[in-house]
Design an enzyme around this catalytic site. Structure first.
Site, PDB file in Angstrom:
ATOM      1  CG  HIS A  57      -2.026   0.942   1.193  1.00 47.41           C
ATOM      2  ND1 HIS A  57      -3.148   0.810   1.977  1.00 47.41           N
ATOM      3  CD2 HIS A  57      -2.226   2.065   0.466  1.00 47.41           C
ATOM      4  CE1 HIS A  57      -3.983   1.803   1.728  1.00 47.41           C
ATOM      5  NE2 HIS A  57      -3.428   2.582   0.822  1.00 47.41           N
ATOM      6  NE  ARG A  61       0.550  11.127  -3.665  1.00 41.61           N
ATOM      7  CZ  ARG A  61      -0.565  10.756  -3.061  1.00 41.61           C
ATOM      8  NH1 ARG A  61      -1.486  10.055  -3.718  1.00 41.61           N
ATOM      9  NH2 ARG A  61      -0.764  11.081  -1.801  1.00 41.61           N
ATOM     10  CG  ASP A 149      -6.100   3.247  -1.063  1.00 39.04           C
ATOM     11  OD1 ASP A 149      -6.742   3.019  -0.032  1.00 39.04           O
ATOM     12  OD2 ASP A 149      -5.128   4.037  -1.105  1.00 39.04           O
ATOM     13  CG  HIS A 176     -10.520   4.248   0.898  1.00 37.64           C
ATOM     14  ND1 HIS A 176      -9.350   4.978   0.918  1.00 37.64           N
ATOM     15  CD2 HIS A 176     -11.352   4.877   1.760  1.00 37.64           C
ATOM     16  CE1 HIS A 176      -9.488   6.004   1.743  1.00 37.64           C
ATOM     17  NE2 HIS A 176     -10.701   5.972   2.270  1.00 37.64           N
ATOM     18  CG  HIS A 229      -6.503   2.578   4.991  1.00 40.88           C
ATOM     19  ND1 HIS A 229      -7.856   2.434   4.918  1.00 40.88           N
ATOM     20  CD2 HIS A 229      -6.136   3.217   3.852  1.00 40.88           C
ATOM     21  CE1 HIS A 229      -8.285   2.970   3.790  1.00 40.88           C
ATOM     22  NE2 HIS A 229      -7.257   3.443   3.129  1.00 40.88           N
ATOM     23  CG  ASP A 302      -2.609   4.991   3.035  1.00 42.03           C
ATOM     24  OD1 ASP A 302      -2.397   5.242   1.833  1.00 42.03           O
ATOM     25  OD2 ASP A 302      -3.630   5.376   3.634  1.00 42.03           O
TER      26      ASP A 302
END
Ligand code: DOR
Length: 422
Positions: A57, A61, A149, A176, A229, A302
């Site tokens: 996770h 970008r 996510d 998510h 998460h 994350d």
């Protein structure tokens, strides 16, 4: 290419192997104490030598938001954090919803000195939650997981279809799990602190409700659903019940939800703004207590880098996300293992065998013939977190200045030293 990690204590999921020289040749582990000429020698005396970590996770970008992070900076940050393999999320710009983008990521990552990249692809085109992606083509291009996510898949029928295809294709679905209308415009956990600060809250019920939906659809379709998460006691309780009643779900927790609470937001600093939000001390205690048993399958970071300018906006405007690849292990080692709360072996399991099992990958081992993805950890030297030293482009961190132990001093990926401290 032959390399030796000299004199470290070897520990993997098969147990403590004692102090040895670990030889690596042409990308794989060759054996112990073999002797002979090497091209490179890494001093591991007094250090722990263990399989490199897996992170299912991370937000890298790339493509499109390289001002926040790119493959080179993100995969170098991962290696500096002791990670040998990371799964990148699909909420880039453009979204990873096209096989060409997956293939491009795989090809470019292969040229970067850092962790291995295993990209995830989107569940829905453009993450709009309306139309499914072509998962077969995405998998053929190299995607190992499907996930939207960053945003929940609100439409249950679409989520069901996604799980049906993913089950057929053997792809892991990562969720998510926040029910959008309950999450609403919340920027932090809904409770006494949000009330005091006057900030819009996001209740734990948003998480618990969606985990239940996601888990029941996993059961219905047989898809392997990884609940990302998980942040709250209620969410964890629902997930634990789902597992106990046979739903094919697995559970991830993050370093931030294990170490920070909603009280951190008292100074209105968006460095602590993350989705799902930091919860109460009671929630943190519940997540921590679950680590030792079977309720949690993996720790994922994350890692969510943003620019400093974005994170310096007010609490309502700033984006959600904490960049943490380079502090995750020292943070958890110091707060949990060194503090006597969790055995070292368990923390390592949650970063090695646990995530491998979630994905159906071989358990990472230091055996001859295994891929030489190895990390060397210094469990003794205490050093303060310095965001300015991060390889990640995001240099702001909630743990700035905190003295931690457990720093990764070397990381090998396919037998190549892609991180060497100092
Ligand atoms: O805080 C978060 N940031 N949570 C997410 O799920 C998405 C991530 C991001 O992409 O910035």
């Amino acid at each position: 290419m032959r390399l030796v990690l000299r004199g470290g204590r070897l520990l993997d999921g098969a147990g403590d192997r004692g102090v040895h020289d670990l030889y690596v040749r042409d990308g794989v582990i060759e054996g112990l104490d073999l002797g002979g000429a090497v091209d490179q020698e890494v001093d591991a005396e007094g250090r722990l030598v263990t399989p490199a970590f897996l992170d299912l996770h991370v937000h890298l970008r790339d493509p499109g938001q390289e001002v926040k992070e790119d493959l080179a900076s993100g995969l170098a940050a991962a290696a500096a954090g002791g990670y040998g393999t990371v799964v990148s999320m699909a909420n880039t710009d453009p979204v990873v919803d096209d096989p060409g983008i997956v293939a491009d990521l795989v090809a470019r990552a292969a040229r970067v000195a850092g962790a291995r990249l295993r990209p995830a692809a989107a569940i829905s085109k453009g993450l709009r939650g309306e139309e499914l992606t072509d998962m077969a083509a995405l998998r053929a291009a190299g995607a190992v997981m499907v996930t939207d996510d960053g945003v929940p898949v609100a439409d249950s029928r679409l989520f069901r279809s996604a799980c049906e295809y993913a089950a057929e294709l053997g792809l892991v679905v990562q969720t998510h799990s926040e029910e959008p209308s309950l999450r609403d415009g919340g920027v932090m956990h809904e409770g006494a602190v949000s009330q005091r600060l006057g900030l819009p809250g996001n209740p734990d019920a948003a998480e618990a409700v969606m985990i239940f939906r996601d888990g029941e659809v996993a059961r219905l379709t047989g898809a392997r659903v990884h609940l990302a998460h998980v942040s709250s006691r209620r969410g964890l309780e629902v997930a634990t019940w789902l597992k106990a009643s046979g739903a094919p779900v697995t559970v991830e927790v993050t370093p931030q939800h294990l170490t920070l609470t909603d009280e951190s937001l008292a100074g209105f600093d968006p460095v602590y703004k993350v989705a799902p939000p930091l919860r109460t001390a009671d929630d943190v205690a519940a997540l921590r207590a679950a680590l030792a048993g079977g309720a949690v399958d993996s720790i994922g970071t994350d890692h969510a880098p943003h620019t400093l300018a974005e994170k310096q906006q007010d609490m309502l405007s700033a984006p959600f996300g904490i960049a943490n690849l380079e502090v995750a292990f020292p943070l958890l080692y110091t707060r949990l293992v060194a503090a006597g709360e969790l055995p070292l072996e368990r923390l390592l399991w949650l970063l090695q065998d646990g995530p491998a099992r979630v994905m159906g990958w071989p358990a990472p081992r230091l055996d001859p013939g295994a891929p030489a993805d190895v990390t060397v950890l210094d469990l003794e030297t205490e050093r303060a977190v310095e965001g300015a030293r991060f390889r990640s482009k995001a240099k702001h961190t909630p743990w700035e200045g905190e003295p931690l132990k457990g720093w990764p001093v070397a990381t090998l990926v396919a037998g190549r030293a892609v991180h060497l401290a100092g």
